[in-house]
Enzyme design. Structure first.
Site, mmCIF file in Angstrom:
data_model
loop_
_atom_site.group_PDB
_atom_site.id
_atom_site.type_symbol
_atom_site.label_atom_id
_atom_site.label_comp_id
_atom_site.label_asym_id
_atom_site.label_seq_id
_atom_site.Cartn_x
_atom_site.Cartn_y
_atom_site.Cartn_z
ATOM 1 N N GLY A 1 -4.751 -1.903 5.043
ATOM 2 C CA GLY A 1 -3.896 -3.089 4.648
ATOM 3 C C GLY A 1 -4.685 -4.315 4.889
ATOM 4 O O GLY A 1 -4.767 -5.262 4.186
ATOM 5 N N ARG A 2 -5.216 -4.513 5.969
ATOM 6 C CA ARG A 2 -5.719 -5.852 6.491
ATOM 7 C C ARG A 2 -7.120 -5.994 5.971
ATOM 8 O O ARG A 2 -8.112 -7.051 6.128
ATOM 9 C CB ARG A 2 -5.874 -5.854 7.929
ATOM 10 C CG ARG A 2 -6.332 -4.812 8.775
ATOM 11 C CD ARG A 2 -5.981 -4.665 10.290
ATOM 12 N NE ARG A 2 -6.408 -4.017 10.958
ATOM 13 C CZ ARG A 2 -5.726 -2.550 11.073
ATOM 14 N NH1 ARG A 2 -4.640 -2.343 10.513
ATOM 15 N NH2 ARG A 2 -6.329 -1.675 11.835
ATOM 16 N N LYS B 1 0.684 -1.006 0.072
ATOM 17 C CA LYS B 1 0.053 -0.164 0.063
ATOM 18 C C LYS B 1 1.045 1.127 -0.029
ATOM 19 O O LYS B 1 0.744 1.992 -0.670
ATOM 20 C CB LYS B 1 -0.881 0.021 1.218
ATOM 21 C CG LYS B 1 -1.830 1.072 1.345
ATOM 22 C CD LYS B 1 -2.696 0.917 2.625
ATOM 23 C CE LYS B 1 -3.484 2.453 2.854
ATOM 24 N NZ LYS B 1 -4.480 2.341 3.718
ATOM 25 N N HIS C 1 -4.947 -33.228 17.755
ATOM 26 C CA HIS C 1 -3.729 -33.832 17.963
ATOM 27 C C HIS C 1 -2.715 -33.126 18.625
ATOM 28 O O HIS C 1 -1.562 -33.375 18.943
ATOM 29 C CB HIS C 1 -3.359 -34.798 16.930
ATOM 30 C CG HIS C 1 -4.265 -35.584 16.285
ATOM 31 N ND1 HIS C 1 -4.488 -36.792 17.088
ATOM 32 C CD2 HIS C 1 -5.516 -35.499 15.636
ATOM 33 C CE1 HIS C 1 -5.627 -37.557 16.446
ATOM 34 N NE2 HIS C 1 -6.202 -36.928 15.575
ATOM 35 N N GLU D 1 -4.637 -6.488 15.012
ATOM 36 C CA GLU D 1 -4.292 -5.344 14.412
ATOM 37 C C GLU D 1 -5.291 -4.329 14.545
ATOM 38 O O GLU D 1 -5.004 -3.072 14.571
ATOM 39 C CB GLU D 1 -3.466 -5.463 12.923
ATOM 40 C CG GLU D 1 -2.513 -4.048 12.963
ATOM 41 C CD GLU D 1 -1.837 -4.262 11.631
ATOM 42 O OE1 GLU D 1 -2.431 -4.125 10.651
ATOM 43 O OE2 GLU D 1 -0.669 -4.839 11.541
ATOM 44 N N GLU E 1 10.456 -4.779 4.580
ATOM 45 C CA GLU E 1 10.739 -6.174 4.033
ATOM 46 C C GLU E 1 10.271 -6.516 2.806
ATOM 47 O O GLU E 1 10.964 -6.945 1.760
ATOM 48 C CB GLU E 1 9.753 -6.876 5.044
ATOM 49 C CG GLU E 1 9.722 -7.234 6.315
ATOM 50 C CD GLU E 1 9.139 -5.999 7.027
ATOM 51 O OE1 GLU E 1 8.827 -5.009 6.565
ATOM 52 O OE2 GLU E 1 9.012 -6.331 8.175
ATOM 53 N N LYS F 1 9.182 -0.533 14.050
ATOM 54 C CA LYS F 1 10.053 -0.042 12.530
ATOM 55 C C LYS F 1 11.101 0.929 13.014
ATOM 56 O O LYS F 1 11.994 0.622 11.887
ATOM 57 C CB LYS F 1 8.868 0.468 11.561
ATOM 58 C CG LYS F 1 7.780 -0.572 11.109
ATOM 59 C CD LYS F 1 6.965 -0.139 10.310
ATOM 60 C CE LYS F 1 5.593 -0.918 10.107
ATOM 61 N NZ LYS F 1 4.578 -0.229 9.260
#
Ligand SMILES: O=P(O)(O)OC[C@H]1O[C@](O)(CO)[C@@H](O)[C@@H]1O
Length: 549
Positions: free
Chosen positions: A272-273, A211, A389, A358, A217, A509
């Site tokens: 973003g999410r 965005k 399990h 978030e 990253e 950040k």
């Protein structure tokens, strides 16, 4: 930023009424609730567009639902829903509208924000994405050397990765199997290194998805990808045929070296999410085709319409939000498990972690004051039956109450022997065992030794939502995602927080940027962190100098 006048939620009479109600019902068990009302599941089962929520295996009654809906009304949930759909700037700390619902509005619908219709541009981008996907799927768009594109690597992180990555797995059966899709997110070089291992530069397309187009990253991985491409093809002109961008930031896209003609845009009113149904879904759209993507959007839209129009007492996202509040705030639960009985949905819990945590991991209210009630839960989960399990022991017999969502499908995507019946038998068995357990008397009656018997008791009374859909299609996936999006919004509204910013990710950040400089500096004399962090930096520098020798 203007501070809205708000009443702290815990001071409202509706909150007080729920506290009193909790004291009255705390001694009830799910078993006693069913004994008192054997058909309670009829009243506590809700439906929207074929998606069914059975909430009857919860520690609540229709009376509880009524009180929770009163709280939702008192805290303005219906008004906030309208404000969101109308494009009001409800993301007050960033002064933005919150319009992911416009991303799936039907062609021709109009949502006017500050005099401009936002739906027509959404469909213009969708059309461009569809054309691009067609040209790749049909082999018209070719790489620099004229070869077909056979591998697509989406480079992004957080909301620019989790949504398409989750949905690509979820819809694998609907995907073009001639294409390989990879998702690279982590700045750990191992991620991109492994992803590129068996790819051929001539046949690989990178989608750099961000965005802001400033994320460390993503840009680091994109640069590594570009180096790899140039090493393989040896010609800087190849970038044009092997890199496209998805972003809101044309300036940074151009600065990176991607022609903005090869950029698919979206808007600052998409968080973003909440963005996987925007251009962020380009990789997915290429995989499942434009019709598949249109079905996905139709599923989102069906849930949006339900959320906007259904009465609160019948409204699936509202009810799931309120039931979550019931446990989070009145039963004191800390976590919420999401357990899809579908291997295709293996990454759904990870996707929901960002969506929920978030959004609602906040402790300051819209009025700028500290929130005095618990907000967002810790969300976690794994697909069934694998989770059974691993961690189900704790859910069945541990000391913590863990409300769970069990998500299952009546029919498999593709029938493989009798696997599906076994899968669903397990899902239904788990919700039954969690709710009703097995008493000491029952254990002893089954012949278990008295010394071991206490260990084999299942206390039961462990609450679950059962969510059932016909089968996992793009449409159903859209419904499910929108269900959780709106659940999160409902909860944020009741708690009085802003579910659409994420300032909590910023400090780390900034510090990472400073520490990256420290790690690369000539000497460590200027280190000015705390003693523990300084020591870690020194250890890293020492190891680096040893390996450089
Ligand atoms: O799409 P971008 O701008 O690269 O951001 C990626 C992710 O980073 C975050 O800002 C958190 O660091 C998320 O909200 C977002 O989804």
């Amino acid at each position: 930023m203007s501070k809205p006048e708000t009443t702290a939620v815990q001071l409202r009479p509706e909150w007080e009424a729920l506290s009193r109600h909790h004291e009255q019902v705390a001694g009830d068990s799910i078993r006693s609730l069913f004994d008192a009302d054997p058909t309670r599941n009829d009243d506590l089962t809700f439906e929207s567009g074929g998606l069914v929520l059975d909430a009857s295996k919860n520690l609540l009654t229709t009376g509880t639902i009524g009180l929770l809906c009163d709280l939702a009304r008192a805290t303005g949930v219906p008004e906030r829903i309208e404000q969101m759909f109308a494009g009001e700037r409800i993301n007050v700390t960033e002064n933005r509208s919150v319009l992911h619902v416009a991303l799936r509005a039907a062609r021709g619908e109009r949502i006017i924000v500050e005099g401009e219709d936002v739906v027509a541009p959404v469909h213009a981008v969708l059309d461009a994405m569809g054309d691009f996907a067609d040209s790749i799927r049909q082999g018209d768009f070719r790489g620099h050397t004229g070869k077909r594109i056979r591998a697509i690597v989406n480079i992004g992180i957080g909301g620019s990765d989790l949504g398409p990555a989750m949905a690509y797995d979820a819809l694998a059966a609907y995907s073009d199997r001639n294409l390989t899709l990879k998702f690279v997110s982590n700045v750990d070089g191992g991620d991109i290194d492994e992803a590129l291992l068996h790819l051929d530069a001539e046949e690989t397309l990178f989608i750099v998805c961000s965005k802001t187009f400033t994320t460390l990253e993503t840009l680091t991985n994109a640069r590594t990808a570009r180096d790899w491409l140039l090493e393989g093809l040896g010609d800087p002109a190849a970038v044009e045929k092997h890199f496209v961008a998805v972003s809101t930031n044309a300036t940074e896209v151009a600065a990176f070296g991607i022609d903005t003609a090869n950029m698919f845009g979206f808007w600052d009113w998409v968080g973003g999410r909440y963005s996987m149904d925007s251009a962020v879904g380009l990789s997915l759209l290429i995989a499942i085709g434009r019709d598949g993507f249109a079905d996905l959007l139709a599923g989102f839209r069906a849930m949006d319409q339900h959320f906007r129009s259904a009465p609160l007492e019948q409204n699936l996202p509202v009810l799931m939000g309120l039931i979550g509040i019931w446990y989070n705030n009145f039963w004191g639960t800390e976590t919420h498990a999401v357990l899809p009985y579908s291997q295709y949905l293996a990454r759904f819990p990870a996707y929901l972690q960002q969506l929920d945590m978030e959004s609602n991991g906040k402790s300051v209210g819209l009025d700028g004051e500290a929130v005095e009630v618990q907000t967002g839960p810790i969300v976690w989960g794994q697909p069934g039956t694998n989770g059974q399990h691993a961690f189900f022991q704790l859910i069945h017999q541990g000391t913590k109450l863990v409300p769970c969502d069990f998500i299952g499908f009546l029919r498999p995507v593709r029938r493989v022997g009798d696997h599906h019946a076994l899968l669903m038998a397990n899902m239904f068995a788990q919700t039954e065992a969690l709710a009703f357990g097995k008493s000491l008397e029952e254990v002893l009656a089954s012949g278990v030794d008295a010394g071991v018997a206490p260990h084999r008791v299942f206390p039961g009374n462990r609450p679950t939502n059962t969510i059932l859909a016909p089968t996992l299609t793009p449409f159903v996936l859209g419904q499910l995602i929108a269900l959780y999006e709106h659940k999160v919004f409902t909860q944020g509204t009741v708690w009085g927080i802003n579910s659409f910013d994420q300032w909590g990710v910023e400090l780390g950040k900034v510090l990472a940027g400073r520490i990256a400089d420290d790690l690369a500096a000539e000497d460590d004399s200027a280190l000015d962190h705390d003693p523990s962090t300084n020591a870690a930096i020194r250890r890293f520098r020492e190891a680096k100098s040893v390996s450089a020798e």
